[in-house]
Design a protein around this motif. Structure first.
Motif, PDB file in Angstrom:
ATOM      1  N   PRO A 181      -8.589 -15.396 -49.914  1.00 53.70           N
ATOM      2  CA  PRO A 181      -7.725 -14.565 -50.766  1.00 53.70           C
ATOM      3  C   PRO A 181      -8.129 -13.102 -50.808  1.00 53.70           C
ATOM      4  N   ASP A 182      -9.415 -12.820 -50.575  1.00 50.70           N
ATOM      5  CA  ASP A 182      -9.887 -11.435 -50.603  1.00 50.70           C
ATOM      6  C   ASP A 182     -11.076 -11.280 -49.669  1.00 50.70           C
ATOM      7  N   LEU A 183     -11.470 -10.040 -49.425  1.00 54.74           N
ATOM      8  CA  LEU A 183     -12.545  -9.766 -48.472  1.00 54.74           C
ATOM      9  C   LEU A 183     -13.914 -10.233 -48.973  1.00 54.74           C
ATOM     10  N   LYS A 184     -14.121 -10.169 -50.275  1.00 52.89           N
ATOM     11  CA  LYS A 184     -15.405 -10.628 -50.809  1.00 52.89           C
ATOM     12  C   LYS A 184     -15.598 -12.117 -50.529  1.00 52.89           C
ATOM     13  N   THR A 185     -14.550 -12.903 -50.719  1.00 58.83           N
ATOM     14  CA  THR A 185     -14.627 -14.336 -50.427  1.00 58.83           C
ATOM     15  C   THR A 185     -14.913 -14.570 -48.956  1.00 58.83           C
ATOM     16  N   LEU A 186     -14.299 -13.764 -48.099  1.00 60.30           N
ATOM     17  CA  LEU A 186     -14.529 -13.888 -46.661  1.00 60.30           C
ATOM     18  C   LEU A 186     -15.980 -13.549 -46.313  1.00 60.30           C
ATOM     19  N   LEU A 187     -16.505 -12.467 -46.854  1.00 66.28           N
ATOM     20  CA  LEU A 187     -17.897 -12.093 -46.580  1.00 66.28           C
ATOM     21  C   LEU A 187     -18.870 -13.136 -47.110  1.00 66.28           C
ATOM     22  N   ASP A 188     -18.573 -13.710 -48.265  1.00 61.65           N
ATOM     23  CA  ASP A 188     -19.416 -14.784 -48.808  1.00 61.65           C
ATOM     24  C   ASP A 188     -19.463 -15.962 -47.842  1.00 61.65           C
ATOM     25  N   TYR A 189     -18.317 -16.298 -47.292  1.00 67.57           N
ATOM     26  CA  TYR A 189     -18.245 -17.427 -46.362  1.00 67.57           C
ATOM     27  C   TYR A 189     -19.068 -17.156 -45.105  1.00 67.57           C
ATOM     28  N   LEU A 190     -18.952 -15.963 -44.559  1.00 66.27           N
ATOM     29  CA  LEU A 190     -19.719 -15.610 -43.362  1.00 66.27           C
ATOM     30  C   LEU A 190     -21.218 -15.637 -43.630  1.00 66.27           C
ATOM     31  N   ALA A 191     -21.601 -15.210 -44.819  1.00 68.73           N
ATOM     32  CA  ALA A 191     -23.025 -15.151 -45.167  1.00 68.73           C
ATOM     33  C   ALA A 191     -23.601 -16.528 -45.493  1.00 68.73           C
ATOM     34  N   ASP A 192     -22.771 -17.389 -46.076  1.00 70.73           N
ATOM     35  CA  ASP A 192     -23.261 -18.715 -46.489  1.00 70.73           C
ATOM     36  C   ASP A 192     -23.320 -19.704 -45.342  1.00 70.73           C
ATOM     37  N   GLY A 193     -22.511 -19.501 -44.323  1.00 65.33           N
ATOM     38  CA  GLY A 193     -22.502 -20.412 -43.183  1.00 65.33           C
ATOM     39  C   GLY A 193     -21.100 -20.885 -42.849  1.00 65.33           C
ATOM     40  N   VAL A 194     -20.737 -20.830 -41.573  1.00 71.32           N
ATOM     41  CA  VAL A 194     -19.394 -21.182 -41.123  1.00 71.32           C
ATOM     42  C   VAL A 194     -19.392 -22.568 -40.491  1.00 71.32           C
ATOM     43  N   LEU A 195     -18.194 -23.071 -40.202  1.00 74.59           N
ATOM     44  CA  LEU A 195     -18.074 -24.375 -39.554  1.00 74.59           C
ATOM     45  C   LEU A 195     -18.654 -24.326 -38.143  1.00 74.59           C
ATOM     46  N   ASP A 196     -19.385 -25.357 -37.806  1.00 73.19           N
ATOM     47  CA  ASP A 196     -19.949 -25.424 -36.455  1.00 73.19           C
ATOM     48  C   ASP A 196     -18.872 -25.887 -35.481  1.00 73.19           C
ATOM     49  N   ALA A 197     -19.026 -25.510 -34.233  1.00 70.45           N
ATOM     50  CA  ALA A 197     -18.107 -25.924 -33.175  1.00 70.45           C
ATOM     51  C   ALA A 197     -18.798 -25.708 -31.842  1.00 70.45           C
ATOM     52  N   PRO A 198     -18.472 -26.506 -30.824  1.00 73.16           N
ATOM     53  CA  PRO A 198     -19.107 -26.331 -29.508  1.00 73.16           C
ATOM     54  C   PRO A 198     -18.929 -24.921 -28.951  1.00 73.16           C
ATOM     55  N   GLN A 231     -24.318  -2.495 -37.569  1.00 76.09           N
ATOM     56  CA  GLN A 231     -25.367  -3.445 -37.214  1.00 76.09           C
ATOM     57  C   GLN A 231     -24.845  -4.874 -37.120  1.00 76.09           C
ATOM     58  N   LYS A 232     -23.949  -5.268 -38.037  1.00 78.49           N
ATOM     59  CA  LYS A 232     -23.607  -6.684 -38.163  1.00 78.49           C
ATOM     60  C   LYS A 232     -22.145  -7.034 -37.896  1.00 78.49           C
ATOM     61  N   CYS A 233     -21.293  -6.045 -37.719  1.00 73.52           N
ATOM     62  CA  CYS A 233     -19.859  -6.334 -37.558  1.00 73.52           C
ATOM     63  C   CYS A 233     -19.251  -5.725 -36.298  1.00 73.52           C
ATOM     64  N   ALA A 234     -19.815  -4.596 -35.858  1.00 76.49           N
ATOM     65  CA  ALA A 234     -19.187  -3.814 -34.797  1.00 76.49           C
ATOM     66  C   ALA A 234     -19.241  -4.483 -33.432  1.00 76.49           C
ATOM     67  N   PHE A 244     -22.783 -16.121 -34.210  1.00 80.64           N
ATOM     68  CA  PHE A 244     -23.110 -17.073 -35.272  1.00 80.64           C
ATOM     69  C   PHE A 244     -24.124 -18.112 -34.797  1.00 80.64           C
ATOM     70  N   LYS A 245     -23.941 -18.610 -33.585  1.00 82.83           N
ATOM     71  CA  LYS A 245     -24.846 -19.628 -33.054  1.00 82.83           C
ATOM     72  C   LYS A 245     -26.294 -19.161 -33.091  1.00 82.83           C
ATOM     73  N   GLU A 246     -26.483 -17.885 -32.812  1.00 74.92           N
ATOM     74  CA  GLU A 246     -27.842 -17.342 -32.747  1.00 74.92           C
ATOM     75  C   GLU A 246     -28.410 -16.993 -34.119  1.00 74.92           C
ATOM     76  N   ASN A 247     -27.613 -17.190 -35.180  1.00 76.13           N
ATOM     77  CA  ASN A 247     -28.064 -16.868 -36.537  1.00 76.13           C
ATOM     78  C   ASN A 247     -27.801 -18.020 -37.507  1.00 76.13           C
ATOM     79  N   ASN A 248     -28.023 -19.261 -37.016  1.00 67.35           N
ATOM     80  CA  ASN A 248     -27.832 -20.444 -37.858  1.00 67.35           C
ATOM     81  C   ASN A 248     -26.426 -20.511 -38.457  1.00 67.35           C
ATOM     82  N   ASN A 249     -25.446 -20.186 -37.617  1.00 68.09           N
ATOM     83  CA  ASN A 249     -24.023 -20.273 -37.986  1.00 68.09           C
ATOM     84  C   ASN A 249     -23.646 -19.353 -39.148  1.00 68.09           C
TER      85      ASN A 249
END
Length: 338
Positions: A283-300, A217-220, A306-311
């Motif tokens: 450093p690990d996948l959990k940290t990466l998933l946390d970052y994706l869920a919390d919000g990523v850096l914006d860019a043009p 649903q969210k990664c593929a 991400f743009k369609e889901n508030n980054n």
């Protein structure tokens, strides 16, 4: 009399050498390169350099050869460890004299099916890749002429090149081709996921099944197909490398819209390839998933996912744990023991 005997000896020697030359019959059979079920087509250049018995043997030896580096301390295998899916545990690659490279070491698996190589896709033909680390200041810091000179001093290499190519001439092209042949054979397609998909007598656990559903649903959308990558280039808002040389895909294309876009990595054997990101930001996948869920850096040019889901990619803690459980099923134990 001595002159006559001398002439006879020379003739016998020449005839002996001629017979030895005639006795060498070049026989270097092609190795089967089977495409696992569901895998994409081979890279178009593979057909011009199919793996052979002795080409692969030579390539593996060269892959582990420290003489490829300027001070004879670094080989391809120094950064590409089999137990880590031919990656390493460093945030950024470390080469000769402990020099730190620009990016995280990419795994070497299923190369025969990739259409682009490296984080920015600057290489399209695997045979053109080996020269890059050989001449790069932060990696092997050598030259191909220096490498050829070192290898030419060893009778064992001359014998291997003769078996692989029909004569003992050591050339740059033959070095590149044999290393690529070896890498083409590094196919990973027997993880628990593969066994489940094939219908073997094995099944996902409950949490692995939940993770598979969330993943689809969210990664593929990006990590699709049997390679778990659509081989596209995307900016997904990761923390940016402060090195002024970094521009992502734009380093190759010169197109501003490609700034900080990177090749979507395959997720096969992902549990063994930490840290993650183009320069090991996570450093690990959990940290990466946390970052994706919390919000990523914006860019043009931030990817629409991400743009369609508030980054961000909305993920609950339970969904994160389930995804991690599913990703563990992509570990191919036999491949890691090569």
């Amino acid at each position: 009399m001595r002159i006559v005997l001398g002439i006879v000896t020379v003739i016998v020697f020449v005839l002996s050498c001629s017979k030895q030359e005639e006795l060498f019959i070049w026989d270097n059979p092609e190795l089967p390169l089977e495409i696992p079920p569901g895998f994409p087509a081979l890279n178009r250049f593979v057909q011009d350099n199919r793996p052979t018995k002795y080409g692969v043997q030579l390539g593996e030896k060269l892959f582990n050869e420290t003489k490829l580096s300027g001070n004879n301390t670094i080989s391809c295998a120094s950064c590409h460890h089999p137990s880590k899916a031919f990656a390493d545990a460093n945030a950024q690659a470390i080469g000769i004299y402990n020099r730190v490279g620009l990016r995280n070491t990419t795994p070497i698996q299923n190369m025969a099916f990739m259409q682009f190589y490296n984080w920015d896709g600057n290489i399209l033909q695997l045979e053109k890749q080996p020269l890059v680390p050989i001449i790069t200041h932060e990696e092997m810091n050598s030259s191909i002429l220096e490498v050829i000179g070192k290898l030419s001093e060893e009778a064992a290499y001359k014998a291997l090149f003769k078996q692989a190519f029909g004569d003992d001439e050591i050339t740059a092209d033959r070095i590149y081709r044999s290393i690529a042949q070896y890498e083409y054979t590094l196919i990973s397609a027997d993880s628990k996921y593969d066994q489940v998909m094939r219908g073997d007598a094995i099944a996902f656990t409950e949490i692995e099944s939940e993770g598979f559903a969330v993943f689809q649903q969210k990664c593929a959308g990006c990590h699709s197909g049997a390679l778990f990558t659509d081989q596209s280039f995307r900016n997904i808002g990761f923390p940016i490398n402060t090195d002024s040389r970094e521009a992502g895909r734009a380093r190759v294309t010169g197109i501003a819209d490609d700034h900080m876009r990177f090749r979507v990595p395959s997720l096969r054997n992902i549990m063994q390839t930490a840290p993650y990101g183009s320069f090991g930001q996570f450093p690990d996948l959990k940290t990466l998933l946390d970052y994706l869920a919390d919000g990523v850096l914006d860019a043009p040019n931030l990817d629409p996912v991400f743009k369609e889901n508030n980054n961000r990619i909305p993920l609950t803690e339970a969904e994160k744990q389930a995804i991690l459980a599913f990703l563990s099923t992509l570990t191919d134990t036999q491949f890691l023991q090569k």
